[in-house]
Structures are given as structure tokens and as C-alpha cells.
Design a protein around this motif. Structure first.
Motif, PDB file in Angstrom:
ATOM      1  N   UNK A  66      98.779  42.798 -27.397  1.00  0.00           N
ATOM      2  CA  UNK A  66      98.453  43.966 -26.847  1.00  0.00           C
ATOM      3  C   UNK A  66      98.805  44.387 -25.411  1.00  0.00           C
ATOM      4  N   UNK A  67      99.355  43.503 -24.557  1.00  0.00           N
ATOM      5  CA  UNK A  67      99.819  44.469 -23.241  1.00  0.00           C
ATOM      6  C   UNK A  67     100.569  43.689 -23.443  1.00  0.00           C
ATOM      7  N   UNK A  68     101.663  44.353 -22.855  1.00  0.00           N
ATOM      8  CA  UNK A  68     103.260  43.717 -22.539  1.00  0.00           C
ATOM      9  C   UNK A  68     103.694  43.732 -21.214  1.00  0.00           C
ATOM     10  N   UNK A  69     103.814  42.990 -20.719  1.00  0.00           N
ATOM     11  CA  UNK A  69     104.395  43.143 -19.368  1.00  0.00           C
ATOM     12  C   UNK A  69     106.197  42.319 -19.096  1.00  0.00           C
ATOM     13  N   UNK A  70     106.368  43.628 -18.199  1.00  0.00           N
ATOM     14  CA  UNK A  70     108.201  43.236 -17.901  1.00  0.00           C
ATOM     15  C   UNK A  70     108.583  43.859 -16.977  1.00  0.00           C
ATOM     16  N   UNK A  71     109.924  44.033 -16.530  1.00  0.00           N
ATOM     17  CA  UNK A  71     110.726  43.995 -14.703  1.00  0.00           C
ATOM     18  C   UNK A  71     112.059  44.146 -15.335  1.00  0.00           C
ATOM     19  N   UNK A  72     112.228  44.318 -13.910  1.00  0.00           N
ATOM     20  CA  UNK A  72     113.417  45.504 -13.073  1.00  0.00           C
ATOM     21  C   UNK A  72     113.839  44.744 -12.425  1.00  0.00           C
ATOM     22  N   UNK A  73     114.438  43.904 -12.141  1.00  0.00           N
ATOM     23  CA  UNK A  73     114.638  43.073 -11.128  1.00  0.00           C
ATOM     24  C   UNK A  73     114.676  43.404  -9.844  1.00  0.00           C
ATOM     25  N   UNK A  74     115.635  44.464 -10.086  1.00  0.00           N
ATOM     26  CA  UNK A  74     117.231  45.847  -9.081  1.00  0.00           C
ATOM     27  C   UNK A  74     116.772  46.337  -8.603  1.00  0.00           C
ATOM     28  N   UNK A  75     115.490  46.817  -9.869  1.00  0.00           N
ATOM     29  CA  UNK A  75     114.528  47.877  -8.618  1.00  0.00           C
ATOM     30  C   UNK A  75     113.075  47.525  -8.174  1.00  0.00           C
ATOM     31  N   UNK A  76     113.174  46.075  -8.388  1.00  0.00           N
ATOM     32  CA  UNK A  76     111.827  45.512  -7.583  1.00  0.00           C
ATOM     33  C   UNK A  76     109.889  46.767  -8.143  1.00  0.00           C
ATOM     34  N   UNK A  77     110.467  46.613  -9.526  1.00  0.00           N
ATOM     35  CA  UNK A  77     109.285  47.015 -10.488  1.00  0.00           C
ATOM     36  C   UNK A  77     109.170  46.780 -11.604  1.00  0.00           C
ATOM     37  N   UNK A  78     108.030  46.443 -11.796  1.00  0.00           N
ATOM     38  CA  UNK A  78     107.219  45.920 -12.977  1.00  0.00           C
ATOM     39  C   UNK A  78     106.074  46.835 -13.784  1.00  0.00           C
TER      40      UNK A  78
END
Length: 123
Positions: A66-78
């Protein structure tokens, strides 16, 4: 100084979706793991989802599929996309990061928390 700022919480009906965001800022050198925890009233804080800097993920059994985690390392965002929400998902959701930051001429590691964002799922 390192800061984590969450956004995206709110009120949604059961079966609905929300997307949480967390941006890390400050003198960050690198972020190892980023994660989402939650704490419901009267309950202990629990790990919901975690993602490494190599995009390896793990989820609590209660949110798998149901949940999906993702991130953008260049933007330091999850982010965490939450679908098929249930009333039991109601909680304050906290962003967590284990990272390396610079302090003067030194590099240090530490764990940081966001201030939390309320997610309320109505039946």
C-alpha cells in the motif's frame, strides 16, 4: 545545522491516498538511510518504511503493498506514497535520516527527526 521538514499530511477517507514529503537541509555531506516512522495516540513510535542510499527498501508488514517510499539523493528528499489508507494508519508521521554533516573542518554522523505531520483517515 541540519533540519528535516515534512509536508503532505491531512485528513482523508478510508481508501484514499496521501503523499508525504520530507526535505533535509543544512551542511549535509551525504545521507545514508531515510525513513518514515509513525506514532498513534497511546502507542509507541514504529518504523513504517526505510530506504537506503542505494534505494533498497523495507516496509512494515502492515503497509506492504500500500505504501511506497522513494528518494532523490540530489535533493536530499524522501517521499512516501500512501494508498488504500485505513483508519489504523491514523498517526503522526515522522521523517528520519541518518546522515553525515560537516561542522567546521570536521564531518560527523547523526540521526535527525522532522517535526511530524498528522495523517488522519476517517472510516
Amino acid at each position: 545545522q541540519v533540519r528535516l521538514v515534512e509536508s503532505g499530511g491531512g485528513l482523508v477517507q478510508a481508501g484514499g491516498s496521501l503523499r508525504l514529503s520530507c526535505a533535509a537541509s543544512g551542511t549535509i555531506v551525504s545521507i545514508n538511510t531515510m525513513a518514515w516512522y509513525r506514532q498513534a495516540p497511546g502507542k509507541q513510535r514504529e518504523l513504517v518504511a526505510v530506504i537506503t542510499n542505494r534505494d533498497n527498501t523495507d516496509y512494515a508488514d502492515s503497509v506492504k503493498g500500500r505504501f511506497t517510499i522513494s528518494r532523490d539523493n540530489a535533493k536530499n528528499t524522501v517521499w512516501m506514497q500512501m494508498n488504500s489508507l485505513k483508519p489504523d494508519d491514523t498517526a503522526v508521521y515522522y521523517c528520519n535520516a541518518y546522515l553525515t554533516y560537516s561542522s567546521g573542518n570536521f564531518a560527523n554522523t547523526g540521526t535527525y527527526w522532522g517535526q511530524g505531520t498528522q495523517v488522519t483517515v476517517s472510516s
